[in-house]
Motif scaffolding. Structure first.
Motif, PDB file in Angstrom:
ATOM      1  N   LEU A   1      -8.387 -10.864  -9.641  1.00 19.25           N
ATOM      2  CA  LEU A   1      -8.524  -9.857  -8.810  1.00 19.25           C
ATOM      3  C   LEU A   1      -9.253  -9.970  -8.099  1.00 19.25           C
ATOM      4  O   LEU A   1      -8.926  -8.750  -6.667  1.00 19.25           O
ATOM      5  CB  LEU A   1      -8.814  -8.351 -10.371  1.00 19.25           C
ATOM      6  CG  LEU A   1      -7.816  -8.395 -11.610  1.00 19.25           C
ATOM      7  CD1 LEU A   1      -8.267  -7.041 -12.257  1.00 19.25           C
ATOM      8  CD2 LEU A   1      -6.315  -8.709 -10.582  1.00 19.25           C
ATOM      9  N   ILE A   2     -10.083  -9.876  -7.811  1.00 19.25           N
ATOM     10  CA  ILE A   2     -11.535 -10.609  -6.866  1.00 19.25           C
ATOM     11  C   ILE A   2     -11.823 -11.760  -6.439  1.00 19.25           C
ATOM     12  O   ILE A   2     -11.802 -12.217  -7.637  1.00 19.25           O
ATOM     13  CB  ILE A   2     -12.667  -9.517  -7.115  1.00 19.25           C
ATOM     14  CG1 ILE A   2     -12.982  -9.975  -8.448  1.00 19.25           C
ATOM     15  CG2 ILE A   2     -12.069  -7.984  -6.834  1.00 19.25           C
ATOM     16  CD1 ILE A   2     -13.959  -9.278  -9.220  1.00 19.25           C
ATOM     17  N   PRO A   3     -12.404 -11.747  -5.620  1.00 18.42           N
ATOM     18  CA  PRO A   3     -12.755 -13.566  -5.380  1.00 18.42           C
ATOM     19  C   PRO A   3     -14.253 -13.737  -5.507  1.00 18.42           C
ATOM     20  O   PRO A   3     -15.291 -12.278  -6.508  1.00 18.42           O
ATOM     21  CB  PRO A   3     -13.150 -13.456  -3.989  1.00 18.42           C
ATOM     22  CG  PRO A   3     -12.679 -12.383  -2.923  1.00 18.42           C
ATOM     23  CD  PRO A   3     -12.561 -11.365  -4.751  1.00 18.42           C
ATOM     24  N   VAL A   4     -14.857 -14.677  -6.309  1.00 17.93           N
ATOM     25  CA  VAL A   4     -15.399 -14.939  -7.213  1.00 17.93           C
ATOM     26  C   VAL A   4     -17.157 -15.152  -6.563  1.00 17.93           C
ATOM     27  O   VAL A   4     -18.298 -14.733  -7.136  1.00 17.93           O
ATOM     28  CB  VAL A   4     -15.473 -16.525  -8.146  1.00 17.93           C
ATOM     29  CG1 VAL A   4     -15.246 -17.878  -7.063  1.00 17.93           C
ATOM     30  CG2 VAL A   4     -16.324 -16.910  -9.264  1.00 17.93           C
ATOM     31  N   ALA A   5     -16.696 -14.987  -5.345  1.00 15.91           N
ATOM     32  CA  ALA A   5     -18.185 -14.848  -4.714  1.00 15.91           C
ATOM     33  C   ALA A   5     -18.663 -13.004  -4.803  1.00 15.91           C
ATOM     34  O   ALA A   5     -19.482 -12.731  -4.507  1.00 15.91           O
ATOM     35  CB  ALA A   5     -17.675 -14.947  -2.952  1.00 15.91           C
TER      36      ALA A   5
ATOM     37  N   CYS B   1     -18.028   4.504 -10.991  1.00 17.59           N
ATOM     38  CA  CYS B   1     -16.841   4.847 -10.601  1.00 17.59           C
ATOM     39  C   CYS B   1     -17.763   6.462  -9.867  1.00 17.59           C
ATOM     40  O   CYS B   1     -16.745   6.211  -8.668  1.00 17.59           O
ATOM     41  CB  CYS B   1     -15.885   5.067 -11.513  1.00 17.59           C
ATOM     42  SG  CYS B   1     -15.111   3.759 -11.702  1.00 17.59           S
ATOM     43  N   ARG B   2     -18.506   6.695 -10.375  1.00 13.63           N
ATOM     44  CA  ARG B   2     -18.851   8.534  -9.849  1.00 13.63           C
ATOM     45  C   ARG B   2     -18.754   8.110  -8.255  1.00 13.63           C
ATOM     46  O   ARG B   2     -18.762   9.546  -7.229  1.00 13.63           O
ATOM     47  CB  ARG B   2     -19.340   8.884 -10.253  1.00 13.63           C
ATOM     48  CG  ARG B   2     -20.294  10.554  -9.758  1.00 13.63           C
ATOM     49  CD  ARG B   2     -20.876  10.767 -10.792  1.00 13.63           C
ATOM     50  NE  ARG B   2     -20.757  11.172 -12.103  1.00 13.63           N
ATOM     51  CZ  ARG B   2     -21.662  11.298 -12.838  1.00 13.63           C
ATOM     52  NH1 ARG B   2     -22.514  10.536 -13.604  1.00 13.63           N
ATOM     53  NH2 ARG B   2     -20.724  11.575 -14.214  1.00 13.63           N
ATOM     54  N   THR B   3     -19.223   7.387  -7.905  1.00 16.83           N
ATOM     55  CA  THR B   3     -19.828   7.137  -6.805  1.00 16.83           C
ATOM     56  C   THR B   3     -20.002   6.240  -5.513  1.00 16.83           C
ATOM     57  O   THR B   3     -19.057   6.429  -4.244  1.00 16.83           O
ATOM     58  CB  THR B   3     -21.550   6.418  -6.282  1.00 16.83           C
ATOM     59  OG1 THR B   3     -22.002   7.150  -7.262  1.00 16.83           O
ATOM     60  CG2 THR B   3     -22.193   6.032  -4.818  1.00 16.83           C
ATOM     61  N   TYR B   4     -18.936   4.982  -6.539  1.00 12.68           N
ATOM     62  CA  TYR B   4     -18.344   3.694  -5.735  1.00 12.68           C
ATOM     63  C   TYR B   4     -16.515   3.709  -6.400  1.00 12.68           C
ATOM     64  O   TYR B   4     -15.895   2.873  -5.942  1.00 12.68           O
ATOM     65  CB  TYR B   4     -18.820   2.697  -6.279  1.00 12.68           C
ATOM     66  CG  TYR B   4     -20.289   2.603  -5.030  1.00 12.68           C
ATOM     67  CD1 TYR B   4     -20.513   2.491  -3.229  1.00 12.68           C
ATOM     68  CD2 TYR B   4     -21.289   2.780  -5.734  1.00 12.68           C
ATOM     69  CE1 TYR B   4     -21.590   2.233  -3.095  1.00 12.68           C
ATOM     70  CE2 TYR B   4     -22.692   2.693  -5.205  1.00 12.68           C
ATOM     71  CZ  TYR B   4     -22.761   2.687  -3.615  1.00 12.68           C
ATOM     72  OH  TYR B   4     -23.733   2.518  -3.400  1.00 12.68           O
ATOM     73  N   GLY B   5     -15.902   4.607  -6.782  1.00 14.39           N
ATOM     74  CA  GLY B   5     -14.835   4.329  -7.264  1.00 14.39           C
ATOM     75  C   GLY B   5     -13.626   3.913  -6.216  1.00 14.39           C
ATOM     76  O   GLY B   5     -12.859   3.609  -6.208  1.00 14.39           O
ATOM     77  N   ARG B   6     -13.611   4.652  -4.655  1.00 15.27           N
ATOM     78  CA  ARG B   6     -12.635   4.360  -4.087  1.00 15.27           C
ATOM     79  C   ARG B   6     -13.266   3.662  -3.009  1.00 15.27           C
ATOM     80  O   ARG B   6     -12.305   3.333  -2.519  1.00 15.27           O
ATOM     81  CB  ARG B   6     -12.444   5.780  -3.515  1.00 15.27           C
ATOM     82  CG  ARG B   6     -11.817   6.527  -3.841  1.00 15.27           C
ATOM     83  CD  ARG B   6     -12.033   7.937  -2.930  1.00 15.27           C
ATOM     84  NE  ARG B   6     -11.448   9.158  -3.834  1.00 15.27           N
ATOM     85  CZ  ARG B   6     -10.604  10.335  -2.834  1.00 15.27           C
ATOM     86  NH1 ARG B   6     -11.016  10.314  -1.975  1.00 15.27           N
ATOM     87  NH2 ARG B   6     -10.630  11.144  -4.010  1.00 15.27           N
ATOM     88  N   THR B   7     -14.257   2.718  -3.761  1.00 15.78           N
ATOM     89  CA  THR B   7     -14.378   1.170  -2.499  1.00 15.78           C
ATOM     90  C   THR B   7     -13.944   0.329  -3.046  1.00 15.78           C
ATOM     91  O   THR B   7     -13.454   0.013  -4.736  1.00 15.78           O
ATOM     92  CB  THR B   7     -15.896   1.033  -2.793  1.00 15.78           C
ATOM     93  OG1 THR B   7     -16.721   2.449  -2.398  1.00 15.78           O
ATOM     94  CG2 THR B   7     -16.517   0.049  -1.913  1.00 15.78           C
ATOM     95  N   PRO B   8     -13.037  -0.614  -2.038  1.00 17.41           N
ATOM     96  CA  PRO B   8     -12.321  -1.481  -2.457  1.00 17.41           C
ATOM     97  C   PRO B   8     -13.317  -2.915  -3.406  1.00 17.41           C
ATOM     98  O   PRO B   8     -14.436  -3.127  -2.802  1.00 17.41           O
ATOM     99  CB  PRO B   8     -12.491  -2.655  -0.479  1.00 17.41           C
ATOM    100  CG  PRO B   8     -11.746  -1.706  -0.415  1.00 17.41           C
ATOM    101  CD  PRO B   8     -13.128  -0.383  -0.645  1.00 17.41           C
ATOM    102  N   ALA B   9     -13.275  -3.235  -4.480  1.00 17.27           N
ATOM    103  CA  ALA B   9     -13.886  -3.771  -5.306  1.00 17.27           C
ATOM    104  C   ALA B   9     -14.600  -5.182  -4.657  1.00 17.27           C
ATOM    105  O   ALA B   9     -15.831  -5.698  -4.972  1.00 17.27           O
ATOM    106  CB  ALA B   9     -13.187  -4.314  -6.738  1.00 17.27           C
ATOM    107  N   ARG B  10     -14.109  -6.013  -3.852  1.00 15.21           N
ATOM    108  CA  ARG B  10     -14.450  -7.110  -3.315  1.00 15.21           C
ATOM    109  C   ARG B  10     -15.019  -6.697  -2.401  1.00 15.21           C
ATOM    110  O   ARG B  10     -15.521  -7.785  -1.547  1.00 15.21           O
ATOM    111  CB  ARG B  10     -13.160  -7.757  -2.475  1.00 15.21           C
ATOM    112  CG  ARG B  10     -12.706  -7.217  -1.442  1.00 15.21           C
ATOM    113  CD  ARG B  10     -11.416  -7.836  -0.993  1.00 15.21           C
ATOM    114  NE  ARG B  10     -10.740  -8.792  -1.229  1.00 15.21           N
ATOM    115  CZ  ARG B  10     -10.010 -10.346  -0.869  1.00 15.21           C
ATOM    116  NH1 ARG B  10     -10.662  -9.935  -0.164  1.00 15.21           N
ATOM    117  NH2 ARG B  10      -8.989  -9.977  -1.724  1.00 15.21           N
ATOM    118  N   SER B  11     -15.559  -5.223  -2.113  1.00 13.39           N
ATOM    119  CA  SER B  11     -16.533  -4.708  -0.435  1.00 13.39           C
ATOM    120  C   SER B  11     -17.864  -4.904  -1.403  1.00 13.39           C
ATOM    121  O   SER B  11     -18.786  -4.724  -0.555  1.00 13.39           O
ATOM    122  CB  SER B  11     -16.201  -4.159   0.263  1.00 13.39           C
ATOM    123  OG  SER B  11     -14.782  -4.290   0.912  1.00 13.39           O
TER     124      SER B  11
END
Length: 406
Positions: A154-158, A102-112
Motif C-alpha cells: 500500500l505504501i513504499p518500503v522507504a 488520525c486526529r492530526t494526520y488522518g488526511r495526510t497521504p500515507a506515503r508522505s
C-alpha cells in the motif's frame, strides 16, 4: 461493466485488438494475447493481488490517506488479535494509538508521513502527561501499522524504513513522565487486605501469592485443567499469554496451595473453580444470618428479580478481581484511620495494590530462596531478563558480601 459484489471475480474478456483484459476499479488491465496460457497466468496473478489488497488495485492504493490505511489495518487487527474467539486487549491499544495519529494526520497521504510527523505525535503525548513507557508503546504500534501497509504494497518500503530511524525515549533524556517500578506487595499489607475480602477472592489471592501465576490464570482455573496424579499438582492453563509462541504453561501447586484449592474442586470438571455466582450466594447467606430485624411478610413474599442489571458471571474477570482487591484495600485503609485518628486524612495507611503485584512477590521470594533460574521457570518466562523485572534483586546478599569482602 457492472460493479462486482460478494465473491464474484472479474471476467476474463477479449479485446478487439486480440488482447485479453479484465476491468478492475474501472481500469482496463491487459493480460497478453487472448486464450494463451501466459494470459491466464497473468489473470490469476493480477486478480490474486487485487483480492489480497482488499479488492483494490495496487496502483490505486498509491495515494491512500492515513485514515484509509488505519481503517484497513484495524480490520486486519480485529481478525488477527483473537484468542478463543474473542478479541484481545491489543485491539483496544491499537485503537488508542491510531486515534492520536488520525486526529492530526488522518488526511495526510500515507506515503508522505515521516519521522518528523511521528516525533510531533510523540511530543503531543508528552504534553498531555503520558508516561515514557506508554508513549514508546504507542509509537511502536503506529510503526507496526506502516510495516503492515508495506507488506500489503500500500505504501513504499522507504516509509517504514524512515519511521524506524526515530529512536525511542530514554530514561532521563526527555520530558516524559516516569512511572514507579512495580514492587511486590508487603506481607503485612497483604494480610490486612485479606481480612476485608470475600473468602473466595481471598483464596484466589492466597493461591496467586503461593504459585506466582497471572491473574487471568487463577480466574480461569477449572478442575479438568488440574493434574492431581502426583504429590505436586500440575495446572496446565488452557489459554495463556504466550500460547501464540507455541510455549506450554504449567503451574505447580504444592501442599499449601492444594489445601486452599481442595474445597473448590468439588464441582463439574468443566466449570470454573472461583465463581462470582457462588460468592454472591455466600454473601447473601451471611447477610441473612447476621440480620438483626426479623423478615416481614412482604419481604418474604417479594420475589427476587430474574434479570438483575449486573448478573454475576460464571467466573471472575481480571478487572472484577482487581476491583474487589481495591475495595478491600479502601476498607482496610478507612479502618486504619479510625484506629489512628491522628493520621492525616490524605495519607493512605493501607496502599492499594493490584493482583499482578502478587506475581512480583512470589517471584522475589523464590529468587531469594532458590535463585534466578528457579524464579524464571516458576513464573513461566522465556528469558531471565523478563524475570529480572518481576523478581526484585536481593540487596541483602550484596550487603553481606561487602560486609565480608569490603
Amino acid at each position: 461493466m457492472p460493479r462486482l459484489t460478494g465473491n464474484r471475480l472479474p471476467k476474463y474478456r477479449k479485446h478487439a485488438s486480440g488482447q485479453a483484459l479484465i476491468t478492475l476499479d474501472g481500469q482496463d488491465v491487459y493480460l497478453g494475447p487472448h486464450g494463451t496460457k501466459a494470459s491466464r497466468l497473468e489473470y490469476d496473478r493480477v486478480v490474486g493481488e487485487w483480492i489480497a489488497n482488499g479488492r483494490t488495485l495496487v496502483d490505486a492504493a498509491a495515494n491512500l490517506t492515513i485514515n484509509e490505511i488505519a481503517v484497513r489495518y484495524l480490520a486486519y487487527a480485529k481478525g488477527y488479535y483473537k484468542k478463543n474467539g474473542k478479541q484481545t486487549d491489543t485491539v483496544t491499544c491499537i485503537k488508542i494509538a491510531l486515534r492520536h495519529l488520525c486526529r492530526t494526520y488522518g488526511r495526510t497521504p500515507a506515503r508522505s508521513f515521516g519521522p518528523l510527523a511521528l516525533a510531533a505525535i510523540r511530543d503531543h503525548l508528552i504534553e498531555i502527561g503520558n508516561s515514557r513507557v506508554y508513549i514508546n508503546d504507542n509509537v511502536d504500534r503506529i510503526r507496526r501499522m506502516f510495516k503492515w501497509a508495506v507488506s500489503q504494497e500500500l505504501i513504499p518500503v522507504a516509509v517504514h524504513q524512515a519511521l524506524a530511524t526515530l529512536p525511542g525515549l530514554r530514561r532521563g533524556r526527555s520530558a516524559a513522565r516516569e512511572t514507579a517500578p512495580v514492587m511486590p506487595v508487603a506481607d503485612d499489607v497483604f494480610e490486612v487486605t485479606l481480612r476485608y475480602l470475600r473468602p473466595t477472592v481471598a483464596d484466589m489471592a492466597r493461591l496467586q501469592r503461593l504459585t506466582g501465576c497471572r491473574p487471568a490464570e487463577i480466574c480461569m482455573l477449572r478442575p479438568c485443567d488440574m493434574d492431581r496424579s502426583g504429590d505436586v499438582w500440575a495446572y496446565r492453563h488452557e489459554s495463556h499469554k504466550t500460547e501464540h509462541h507455541d510455549r506450554q504453561r504449567v503451574i505447580f501447586f504444592g501442599p499449601r496451595a492444594q489445601a486452599i484449592l481442595q474445597p473448590y474442586l468439588n464441582r463439574s470438571a468443566e466449570s470454573y473453580c472461583f465463581s462470582p455466582i457462588e460468592a454472591e450466594a455466600s454473601r447473601s447467606e451471611d447477610r441473612r444470618a447476621n440480620r438483626v430485624s426479623p423478615i416481614t411478610p412482604s419481604q418474604a413474599a417479594r420475589k427476587r428479580r430474574s434479570r438483575p442489571k449486573r448478573p454475576a458471571g460464571q467466573r471472575y474477570t481480571e478487572d472484577a478481581y482487581r476491583r474487589a482487591i481495591h475495595r478491600a484495600c479502601d476498607m482496610a485503609d478507612r479502618q486504619a484511620h479510625q484506629d489512628a485518628p491522628r493520621a492525616s486524612a490524605e495519607e493512605r495507611l493501607v496502599a492499594r495494590w493490584s493482583p499482578n503485584r502478587l506475581r512480583h512477590s512470589a517471584g522475589t521470594e523464590i529468587r531469594q530462596r532458590f535463585g534466578l533460574e528457579a524464579a524464571q521457570v516458576t513464573l513461566g518466562h522465556a528469558s531471565c531478563g523478563v524475570t529480572e523485572i518481576y523478581a526484585e534483586r536481593d540487596l541483602r546478599k550484596a550487603a553481606e558480601v561487602m560486609r565480608i569482602v569490603g
